[in-house]
Design a protein around this motif. Structure first.
Motif, PDB file in Angstrom:
ATOM      1  N   ALA A  27     -12.616 -11.045 -17.224  1.00 22.64           N
ATOM      2  CA  ALA A  27     -11.613 -11.278 -16.189  1.00 22.64           C
ATOM      3  C   ALA A  27     -11.602 -10.068 -15.269  1.00 22.64           C
ATOM      4  N   LEU A  28     -11.519 -10.308 -13.977  1.00 19.53           N
ATOM      5  CA  LEU A  28     -11.514  -9.241 -12.985  1.00 19.53           C
ATOM      6  C   LEU A  28     -10.140  -9.140 -12.344  1.00 19.53           C
ATOM      7  N   ASP A  29      -9.631  -7.935 -12.293  1.00 21.06           N
ATOM      8  CA  ASP A  29      -8.326  -7.676 -11.713  1.00 21.06           C
ATOM      9  C   ASP A  29      -8.344  -7.933 -10.216  1.00 21.06           C
ATOM     10  N   THR A  30      -7.162  -8.105  -9.655  1.00 20.66           N
ATOM     11  CA  THR A  30      -7.022  -8.290  -8.215  1.00 20.66           C
ATOM     12  C   THR A  30      -6.507  -6.995  -7.588  1.00 20.66           C
ATOM     13  N   ASN A  31      -6.651  -6.904  -6.292  1.00 17.31           N
ATOM     14  CA  ASN A  31      -6.262  -5.690  -5.585  1.00 17.31           C
ATOM     15  C   ASN A  31      -5.742  -6.090  -4.203  1.00 17.31           C
ATOM     16  N   PRO A  32      -4.648  -5.555  -3.725  1.00 17.98           N
ATOM     17  CA  PRO A  32      -3.872  -4.438  -4.264  1.00 17.98           C
ATOM     18  C   PRO A  32      -2.769  -4.872  -5.227  1.00 17.98           C
ATOM     19  N   TYR A  33      -2.528  -6.164  -5.358  1.00 15.40           N
ATOM     20  CA  TYR A  33      -1.506  -6.669  -6.281  1.00 15.40           C
ATOM     21  C   TYR A  33      -2.229  -7.063  -7.557  1.00 15.40           C
ATOM     22  N   THR A  34      -2.083  -6.240  -8.612  1.00 13.20           N
ATOM     23  CA  THR A  34      -2.875  -6.453  -9.819  1.00 13.20           C
ATOM     24  C   THR A  34      -2.391  -7.653 -10.615  1.00 13.20           C
ATOM     25  N   SER A  35      -3.223  -8.041 -11.549  1.00 11.88           N
ATOM     26  CA  SER A  35      -2.881  -9.177 -12.395  1.00 11.88           C
ATOM     27  C   SER A  35      -1.716  -8.812 -13.307  1.00 11.88           C
ATOM     28  N   HIS A  36      -0.813  -9.731 -13.464  1.00 15.05           N
ATOM     29  CA  HIS A  36       0.364  -9.549 -14.311  1.00 15.05           C
ATOM     30  C   HIS A  36       0.238 -10.518 -15.491  1.00 15.05           C
ATOM     31  N   GLU A  55      -1.368   2.602  -6.360  1.00 11.96           N
ATOM     32  CA  GLU A  55      -0.237   3.525  -6.310  1.00 11.96           C
ATOM     33  C   GLU A  55       1.123   2.868  -6.495  1.00 11.96           C
ATOM     34  N   THR A  56       1.261   1.584  -6.204  1.00 15.94           N
ATOM     35  CA  THR A  56       2.564   0.925  -6.279  1.00 15.94           C
ATOM     36  C   THR A  56       2.767   0.272  -7.640  1.00 15.94           C
ATOM     37  N   PHE A  57       4.010  -0.123  -7.910  1.00 18.43           N
ATOM     38  CA  PHE A  57       4.298  -0.810  -9.161  1.00 18.43           C
ATOM     39  C   PHE A  57       3.404  -2.031  -9.320  1.00 18.43           C
ATOM     40  N   ALA A  58       3.354  -2.861  -8.290  1.00 14.12           N
ATOM     41  CA  ALA A  58       2.572  -4.101  -8.357  1.00 14.12           C
ATOM     42  C   ALA A  58       1.087  -3.825  -8.553  1.00 14.12           C
ATOM     43  N   ALA A  59       0.647  -2.641  -8.171  1.00  9.14           N
ATOM     44  CA  ALA A  59      -0.763  -2.282  -8.302  1.00  9.14           C
ATOM     45  C   ALA A  59      -1.068  -1.582  -9.625  1.00  9.14           C
ATOM     46  N   ARG A  60      -0.058  -1.458 -10.491  1.00  6.15           N
ATOM     47  CA  ARG A  60      -0.258  -0.722 -11.741  1.00  6.15           C
ATOM     48  C   ARG A  60       0.043  -1.556 -12.990  1.00  6.15           C
ATOM     49  N   VAL A  61       0.456  -2.787 -12.823  1.00  8.18           N
ATOM     50  CA  VAL A  61       0.856  -3.605 -13.970  1.00  8.18           C
ATOM     51  C   VAL A  61      -0.302  -3.830 -14.932  1.00  8.18           C
ATOM     52  N   SER A  62      -1.460  -4.171 -14.417  1.00 11.63           N
ATOM     53  CA  SER A  62      -2.594  -4.417 -15.321  1.00 11.63           C
ATOM     54  C   SER A  62      -2.922  -3.165 -16.131  1.00 11.63           C
ATOM     55  N   GLY A  63      -2.759  -2.000 -15.538  1.00 12.88           N
ATOM     56  CA  GLY A  63      -2.987  -0.756 -16.273  1.00 12.88           C
ATOM     57  C   GLY A  63      -2.004  -0.591 -17.413  1.00 12.88           C
ATOM     58  N   SER A  64      -0.755  -0.956 -17.181  1.00 12.46           N
ATOM     59  CA  SER A  64       0.251  -0.895 -18.245  1.00 12.46           C
ATOM     60  C   SER A  64      -0.090  -1.877 -19.359  1.00 12.46           C
TER      61      SER A  64
END
Length: 136
Positions: A27-36, A55-64
């Motif tokens: 699965a490939l993440d999306t940018n700038p609004y990452t996959s949740h 850098e934004t919350f929406a851009a960091r969810v997949s990392g979390s």
């Protein structure tokens, strides 16, 4: 990578959609609004996800989500690193198989997959908040 390996799938009912993860390599993440939810769905179905954090919350969810699975090595922070990791996993079957095994193993112990523990911990927090207010 052969173009026919990239599949843009049509909309399906949820159960059929989730079943597709079982046959997907990656699965490939999306940018700038990452996959949740999409990130969680992929991982719950043993499909590795390459994350791209911004850098934004929406851009960091997949990392979390990947961190909660114990898979921080699947998090990238630049488009070049994201492309390189995705390409490596798409072309190195041994590396992909290793990651798939780690995703499956994470379901036995990672916090993301322990819904009962999450519910208990949340109940404990709510109880402590209520008990703290009751004393005031």
């Amino acid at each position: 990578m052969a173009q026919e390996r990239m599949i843009i799938a049509p909309r399906l009912p949820q159960a059929q959609h989730l079943a597709r993860y079982k046959v997907a390599d990656l699965a490939l993440d999306t940018n700038p609004y990452t996959s949740h939810t999409t990130a969680s769905d992929a991982l719950w179905n043993d499909c590795p996800l390459v994350g791209l954090c911004g850098e934004t919350f929406a851009a960091r969810v997949s990392g979390s989500i990947l961190t909660a699975c114990g898979l921080p090595d699947l998090i990238t922070y630049s488009l070049a690193d994201y492309e390189a990791l995705a390409f490596r996993l798409a072309t190195d079957r041994a590396a992909l198989d290793s990651v798939r095994r780690r995703v499956a193993a994470a379901k036995q112990s990672a916090p993301l997959f322990d819904s009962e523990r999450f519910a208990r911990d949340l109940e404990t927090i709510y109880s402590s908040l209520l008990n703290g207010r009751a004393r005031e």
